[in-house]
Write a protein that holds these residues in place. Structure first.
Motif, mmCIF file in Angstrom:
data_model
loop_
_atom_site.group_PDB
_atom_site.id
_atom_site.type_symbol
_atom_site.label_atom_id
_atom_site.label_comp_id
_atom_site.label_asym_id
_atom_site.label_seq_id
_atom_site.Cartn_x
_atom_site.Cartn_y
_atom_site.Cartn_z
ATOM 1 N N PHE A 105 42.200 39.039 49.199
ATOM 2 C CA PHE A 105 41.714 39.651 48.165
ATOM 3 C C PHE A 105 41.358 38.776 47.037
ATOM 4 O O PHE A 105 42.123 37.607 46.673
ATOM 5 C CB PHE A 105 42.876 40.522 47.442
ATOM 6 C CG PHE A 105 43.210 41.814 48.554
ATOM 7 C CD1 PHE A 105 42.423 42.593 48.838
ATOM 8 C CD2 PHE A 105 44.644 41.961 48.816
ATOM 9 C CE1 PHE A 105 42.650 43.764 49.482
ATOM 10 C CE2 PHE A 105 44.950 43.002 49.642
ATOM 11 C CZ PHE A 105 43.903 43.827 50.000
ATOM 12 N N MET A 106 40.474 38.873 46.117
ATOM 13 C CA MET A 106 40.156 38.249 44.963
ATOM 14 C C MET A 106 39.730 39.236 43.860
ATOM 15 O O MET A 106 39.296 40.385 44.026
ATOM 16 C CB MET A 106 38.873 37.674 45.207
ATOM 17 C CG MET A 106 38.647 36.289 45.970
ATOM 18 S SD MET A 106 39.987 35.174 45.432
ATOM 19 C CE MET A 106 39.061 34.178 44.435
ATOM 20 N N LEU A 107 40.589 38.863 42.627
ATOM 21 C CA LEU A 107 40.680 39.980 41.628
ATOM 22 C C LEU A 107 39.808 39.505 40.460
ATOM 23 O O LEU A 107 39.734 38.197 40.169
ATOM 24 C CB LEU A 107 41.955 40.143 41.195
ATOM 25 C CG LEU A 107 43.239 40.214 42.128
ATOM 26 C CD1 LEU A 107 44.554 39.968 41.763
ATOM 27 C CD2 LEU A 107 43.089 42.005 42.357
ATOM 28 N N SER A 108 39.215 40.300 39.898
ATOM 29 C CA SER A 108 38.253 39.993 38.449
ATOM 30 C C SER A 108 39.258 40.384 37.208
ATOM 31 O O SER A 108 40.420 40.586 37.555
ATOM 32 C CB SER A 108 37.200 41.221 38.500
ATOM 33 O OG SER A 108 37.680 42.528 38.297
ATOM 34 N N GLU A 109 38.737 40.085 36.307
ATOM 35 C CA GLU A 109 39.487 39.934 34.887
ATOM 36 C C GLU A 109 39.928 41.417 34.897
ATOM 37 O O GLU A 109 40.936 41.722 34.402
ATOM 38 C CB GLU A 109 38.790 39.262 33.913
ATOM 39 C CG GLU A 109 38.579 37.783 34.164
ATOM 40 C CD GLU A 109 37.455 37.236 32.947
ATOM 41 O OE1 GLU A 109 37.038 38.053 32.274
ATOM 42 O OE2 GLU A 109 37.347 36.168 32.796
ATOM 43 N N SER A 110 38.987 42.285 34.973
ATOM 44 C CA SER A 110 39.085 43.860 34.793
ATOM 45 C C SER A 110 40.133 44.197 35.666
ATOM 46 O O SER A 110 41.099 45.058 35.266
ATOM 47 C CB SER A 110 37.904 44.496 34.938
ATOM 48 O OG SER A 110 37.133 44.374 36.069
ATOM 49 N N ASP A 111 40.389 43.817 36.859
ATOM 50 C CA ASP A 111 41.281 44.227 37.928
ATOM 51 C C ASP A 111 42.762 43.606 37.494
ATOM 52 O O ASP A 111 43.617 44.554 37.464
ATOM 53 C CB ASP A 111 40.974 43.625 39.272
ATOM 54 C CG ASP A 111 40.055 44.160 40.037
ATOM 55 O OD1 ASP A 111 39.430 45.271 39.766
ATOM 56 O OD2 ASP A 111 39.340 43.279 40.887
ATOM 57 N N ILE A 112 42.755 42.626 36.863
ATOM 58 C CA ILE A 112 44.038 42.166 36.403
ATOM 59 C C ILE A 112 44.541 42.949 35.041
ATOM 60 O O ILE A 112 45.570 43.187 34.776
ATOM 61 C CB ILE A 112 43.955 40.612 36.031
ATOM 62 C CG1 ILE A 112 43.627 39.652 37.402
ATOM 63 C CG2 ILE A 112 45.401 40.072 35.211
ATOM 64 C CD1 ILE A 112 43.446 38.407 37.070
ATOM 65 N N LEU A 113 43.619 43.336 34.417
ATOM 66 C CA LEU A 113 43.875 44.384 33.057
ATOM 67 C C LEU A 113 44.339 45.506 33.553
ATOM 68 O O LEU A 113 45.450 46.002 33.104
ATOM 69 C CB LEU A 113 42.741 44.332 32.136
ATOM 70 C CG LEU A 113 42.498 43.122 31.503
ATOM 71 C CD1 LEU A 113 41.042 43.395 30.607
ATOM 72 C CD2 LEU A 113 43.606 42.693 30.306
ATOM 73 N N ASP A 114 43.701 45.936 34.847
ATOM 74 C CA ASP A 114 44.178 47.350 35.304
ATOM 75 C C ASP A 114 45.796 47.077 35.908
ATOM 76 O O ASP A 114 46.624 48.025 35.857
ATOM 77 C CB ASP A 114 43.213 47.827 36.384
ATOM 78 C CG ASP A 114 42.024 48.264 35.846
ATOM 79 O OD1 ASP A 114 41.705 48.548 34.584
ATOM 80 O OD2 ASP A 114 40.829 48.307 36.696
ATOM 81 N N ILE A 115 45.916 46.315 36.715
ATOM 82 C CA ILE A 115 47.166 45.935 37.330
ATOM 83 C C ILE A 115 48.310 45.665 35.840
ATOM 84 O O ILE A 115 49.361 46.167 36.099
ATOM 85 C CB ILE A 115 47.291 44.500 38.034
ATOM 86 C CG1 ILE A 115 46.475 44.608 39.262
ATOM 87 C CG2 ILE A 115 48.807 44.193 38.370
ATOM 88 C CD1 ILE A 115 46.268 43.453 39.916
ATOM 89 N N HIS A 116 47.920 45.029 34.863
ATOM 90 C CA HIS A 116 48.731 44.793 33.757
ATOM 91 C C HIS A 116 49.280 46.324 33.109
ATOM 92 O O HIS A 116 50.232 46.481 32.881
ATOM 93 C CB HIS A 116 48.178 44.130 32.676
ATOM 94 C CG HIS A 116 48.757 43.891 31.515
ATOM 95 N ND1 HIS A 116 48.820 44.772 30.571
ATOM 96 C CD2 HIS A 116 49.953 43.167 30.858
ATOM 97 C CE1 HIS A 116 49.578 44.389 29.362
ATOM 98 N NE2 HIS A 116 50.169 43.385 29.815
ATOM 99 N N GLN A 117 47.927 47.074 32.968
ATOM 100 C CA GLN A 117 48.198 48.533 32.385
ATOM 101 C C GLN A 117 49.217 49.297 33.370
ATOM 102 O O GLN A 117 50.149 50.049 32.960
ATOM 103 C CB GLN A 117 46.884 49.121 32.430
ATOM 104 C CG GLN A 117 47.265 50.526 31.809
ATOM 105 C CD GLN A 117 45.647 51.248 31.518
ATOM 106 O OE1 GLN A 117 44.413 50.518 31.642
ATOM 107 N NE2 GLN A 117 45.717 52.707 31.078
ATOM 108 N N PHE A 118 49.152 49.238 34.682
ATOM 109 C CA PHE A 118 49.978 49.771 35.685
ATOM 110 C C PHE A 118 51.475 49.421 35.445
ATOM 111 O O PHE A 118 52.313 50.250 35.548
ATOM 112 C CB PHE A 118 49.388 49.533 37.160
ATOM 113 C CG PHE A 118 50.293 50.262 38.017
ATOM 114 C CD1 PHE A 118 50.720 51.458 38.468
ATOM 115 C CD2 PHE A 118 51.400 48.981 38.844
ATOM 116 C CE1 PHE A 118 51.572 51.665 39.575
ATOM 117 C CE2 PHE A 118 51.991 49.217 39.799
ATOM 118 C CZ PHE A 118 52.701 50.668 40.092
#
Length: 161
Positions: A105-118
């Protein structure tokens, strides 16, 4: 000796997101303003303008790097992904064997922000950086801290120029 202490270590561009797709740098030439990359979703080699890639790209992070930024273990983030609590990020694979079993898996900056929100919404928020602090970490901005009267450190950011 003094020069060695002042050098700033920057992350080398190997993987990046452009137009929502994960790419791997194959060859770059700043003099010719060319960047050859492998586009994983399209399974083909593409050429971009190096200056345009640097301008519009999003950084790519492994699960371990994302976990370090968020203050979580990589296994916790993988559990969120496999349980379907967050959307599945894009995968990279061996370019020589696109249909092989190995992938990551490779995460984009927006993916990391989504994980942070979750994480923040579900109450797993102990020692979680604030959203502003997270954005500064992703953009590799300098974060300054000041000490308040109780002795706690509070992040302070420089205004955007």
């Amino acid at each position: 000796m003094a020069r060695a202490n002042r050098t700033r270590k920057t992350k080398r561009l190997v993987y990046f997101f452009l137009n929502g797709k994960i790419h791997k740098v194959i060859k770059r030439s700043r003099a010719k303003d060319e960047l050859w990359a492998w586009c994983y979703p399209d399974k083909k080699r593409v050429m971009y303008s190096y200056s345009q890639v640097k301008k519009y790209m999003e950084n790519a992070y492994s699960v371990a790097e994302a976990g370090q930024i968020l203050g979580r273990h990589k296994v916790s983030i993988e559990r969120y992904i496999l349980a379907g609590k967050i959307k599945e990020p894009q995968r990279i694979y061996a370019i020589s064997n696109p249909d092989g079993k190995w992938n990551k898996f490779m995460l984009s900056e927006s993916d990391i922000l989504d994980i942070h929100q979750f994480i923040a919404e579900d109450g797993y928020s102990s020692e979680l950086p604030s959203r502003t602090e997270l954005i500064a970490l992703l953009k590799q901005n300098v974060i300054l801290y000041t000490k308040n009267s109780e002795g706690n450190f509070i992040p302070v950011w420089k205004a955007e120029e």
